[in-house]
Design a protein around this motif. Structure first.
Motif, PDB file in Angstrom:
ATOM      1  N   LEU A 108       2.933   9.993   7.638  1.00 47.73           N
ATOM      2  CA  LEU A 108       1.857   9.257   8.305  1.00 47.73           C
ATOM      3  C   LEU A 108       1.607   7.916   7.624  1.00 47.73           C
ATOM      4  CD1 LEU A 108      -0.729  12.093   9.072  1.00 47.73           C
ATOM      5  CD2 LEU A 108       0.989  11.116  10.582  1.00 47.73           C
ATOM      6  N   ASP A 109       1.649   7.900   6.292  1.00 46.94           N
ATOM      7  CA  ASP A 109       1.493   6.630   5.577  1.00 46.94           C
ATOM      8  C   ASP A 109       2.592   5.651   5.976  1.00 46.94           C
ATOM      9  OD1 ASP A 109      -0.718   7.652   4.274  1.00 46.94           O
ATOM     10  OD2 ASP A 109       0.362   8.119   2.421  1.00 46.94           O
ATOM     11  N   GLY A 110       3.828   6.151   6.060  1.00 43.77           N
ATOM     12  CA  GLY A 110       4.945   5.297   6.429  1.00 43.77           C
ATOM     13  C   GLY A 110       4.834   4.759   7.840  1.00 43.77           C
ATOM     14  N   LEU A 111       4.205   5.521   8.720  1.00 43.85           N
ATOM     15  CA  LEU A 111       3.993   5.074  10.097  1.00 43.85           C
ATOM     16  C   LEU A 111       2.762   4.188  10.233  1.00 43.85           C
ATOM     17  CD1 LEU A 111       4.694   8.440  11.956  1.00 43.85           C
ATOM     18  CD2 LEU A 111       6.142   6.403  12.020  1.00 43.85           C
ATOM     19  N   GLY A 112       1.974   4.078   9.177  1.00 42.71           N
ATOM     20  CA  GLY A 112       0.736   3.312   9.250  1.00 42.71           C
ATOM     21  C   GLY A 112      -0.352   4.005  10.047  1.00 42.71           C
ATOM     22  N   VAL A 113      -0.318   5.335  10.091  1.00 42.46           N
ATOM     23  CA  VAL A 113      -1.290   6.124  10.851  1.00 42.46           C
ATOM     24  C   VAL A 113      -2.325   6.697   9.882  1.00 42.46           C
ATOM     25  CG1 VAL A 113      -1.622   8.185  12.266  1.00 42.46           C
ATOM     26  CG2 VAL A 113       0.351   6.691  12.672  1.00 42.46           C
ATOM     27  N   ARG A 114      -3.550   6.259  10.026  1.00 38.72           N
ATOM     28  CA  ARG A 114      -4.606   6.756   9.150  1.00 38.72           C
ATOM     29  C   ARG A 114      -5.242   8.033   9.698  1.00 38.72           C
ATOM     30  NH1 ARG A 114      -8.833   2.141   8.023  1.00 38.72           N
ATOM     31  NH2 ARG A 114      -9.652   3.826   6.731  1.00 38.72           N
ATOM     32  N   ARG A 115      -5.283   8.143  11.037  1.00 44.97           N
ATOM     33  CA  ARG A 115      -5.957   9.270  11.676  1.00 44.97           C
ATOM     34  C   ARG A 115      -5.280   9.524  13.013  1.00 44.97           C
ATOM     35  NH1 ARG A 115     -10.867  11.675  10.484  1.00 44.97           N
ATOM     36  NH2 ARG A 115     -11.865  12.793  12.199  1.00 44.97           N
ATOM     37  N   ALA A 116      -5.154  10.791  13.409  1.00 45.73           N
ATOM     38  CA  ALA A 116      -4.437  11.121  14.637  1.00 45.73           C
ATOM     39  C   ALA A 116      -4.936  12.442  15.198  1.00 45.73           C
ATOM     40  CB  ALA A 116      -2.934  11.203  14.365  1.00 45.73           C
ATOM     41  N   ASP A 117      -4.604  12.673  16.465  1.00 49.54           N
ATOM     42  CA  ASP A 117      -4.690  14.004  17.036  1.00 49.54           C
ATOM     43  C   ASP A 117      -3.405  14.734  16.685  1.00 49.54           C
ATOM     44  OD1 ASP A 117      -7.175  13.504  18.394  1.00 49.54           O
ATOM     45  OD2 ASP A 117      -6.045  12.388  19.899  1.00 49.54           O
ATOM     46  N   PHE A 118      -3.482  16.066  16.598  1.00 50.53           N
ATOM     47  CA  PHE A 118      -2.314  16.877  16.251  1.00 50.53           C
ATOM     48  C   PHE A 118      -2.131  17.977  17.279  1.00 50.53           C
ATOM     49  CE2 PHE A 118      -2.718  14.696  12.350  1.00 50.53           C
ATOM     50  CZ  PHE A 118      -1.558  14.884  11.599  1.00 50.53           C
TER      51      PHE A 118
END
Length: 289
Positions: A108-118
């Motif tokens: 997630l860090d590598g994708l630049g995603v801080r928060r998401a639905d799963f």
């Protein structure tokens, strides 16, 4: 690359080509190796992480990704590292559940995603649930599709029937027989995915599966994310009625339903006409925040 691995990857790419929306292949390098993410949907859409079941590969979402992308999500379908797929586990060992969750942090860090639905299916559901308990600030809404080892254990008969899968001498025929037995009288599995699973089971190099204990009721009650759990009515993996009762008792605010005419493995595909509207309706409030 061996000829058998090449055959598996060709089948993988052919199934990915069936996704009804353009797919952007992404890779993230972590200390454990290279992770493949199949992304689709608007680049500025709300991130939705999809986690597949064991051996299923991220291509399994072919019947769902289009609807999720059209609903406005940036779909991020991850190939689990160490599992059959296009992720390559050529780095450090995962070293148990903390390592698995740390790997997902790094992706997630590598994708630049801080928060998401799963959203996770089967083993991917267990990972998604563990991740929500591990990093609640990164998980908005949590959808679990016939998850294993989340609310109750496996049926004893299922464990006996699946035992040969873990014995030496793996062959595609053994995997096909297992899938056909589990699917039973429900709609037949997509033949392309069935063959991809069988090839990956028999021929693709993989690492030892990282598993852990079921979350205790006390841990589950610490969940802060809204939860949707959809269960296969005719799955042989576990008792859906028992799972539903246990989940409702532990998470009284969760949205829980049993989908008729489905088995454990065909639920995301065969049930797509009913499943996709349930998923998009559940995920919409998070997308609008």
């Amino acid at each position: 690359m061996s000829a058998r691995t090449a055959l598996f990857l060709a089948a993988y790419d052919a199934l990915l080509a069936r996704w009804p929306v353009p797919v952007e292949p992404l890779t993230v390098r972590t200390v454990h190796g290279t992770t493949r993410i199949n992304a689709c949907g608007p680049a500025d859409g709300r991130p939705l992480v999809l986690l597949h079941g064991g051996g299923a590969t991220s291509t399994m979402w072919f019947a769902n990704a289009g609807a999720l992308a059209e609903a406005g999500h940036r779909v991020l379908a991850i190939d689990l590292i160490g599992d059959p797929g296009r992720s390559v586990h050529d780095g450090a060992a995962l070293d148990g559940v903390p390592g698995l969750l740390g790997w997902l942090d790094a992706v997630l860090d590598g994708l630049g995603v801080r928060r998401a639905d799963f959203c996770g299916h089967s083993y991917g559901g267990w990972i998604a649930l563990e991740y929500a308990l591990h990093a609640p600030v990164r998980v908005d809404r949590l959808a679990l599709l016939d998850p294993t080892q989340c609310f109750a254990g496996f049926r004893p008969g299922y464990l006996l029937r699946s035992l040969p899968l873990f014995l030496p001498g793996r062959t595609p025929a053994r995997a096909r027989a297992y899938l056909d037995w589990e699917t039973g009288d429900t709609p037949r599995l997509d033949p392309d995915w069935r063959e991809l699973y069988a090839l990956g089971y028999a021929d693709f190099p993989a690492s030892r599966v990282v598993t852990g204990p079921r979350p205790s009721p006390e841990r589950l009650r610490t969940l802060t994310s809204p939860v949707l759990t959809l269960l296969a009515a005719h799955g042989r993996t576990h008792d859906p009625d028992h799972i539903a009762r246990t989940a409702r008792r532990t998470l009284p605010d969760a949205d829980i339903a049993i989908l008729p005419g489905t088995s454990h493995h065909n639920l995301p595909m065969a049930a797509a006409p009913h499943l996709n509207p349930r998923l998009t309706a559940f995920l919409t409030p998070a997308r609008q925040t």
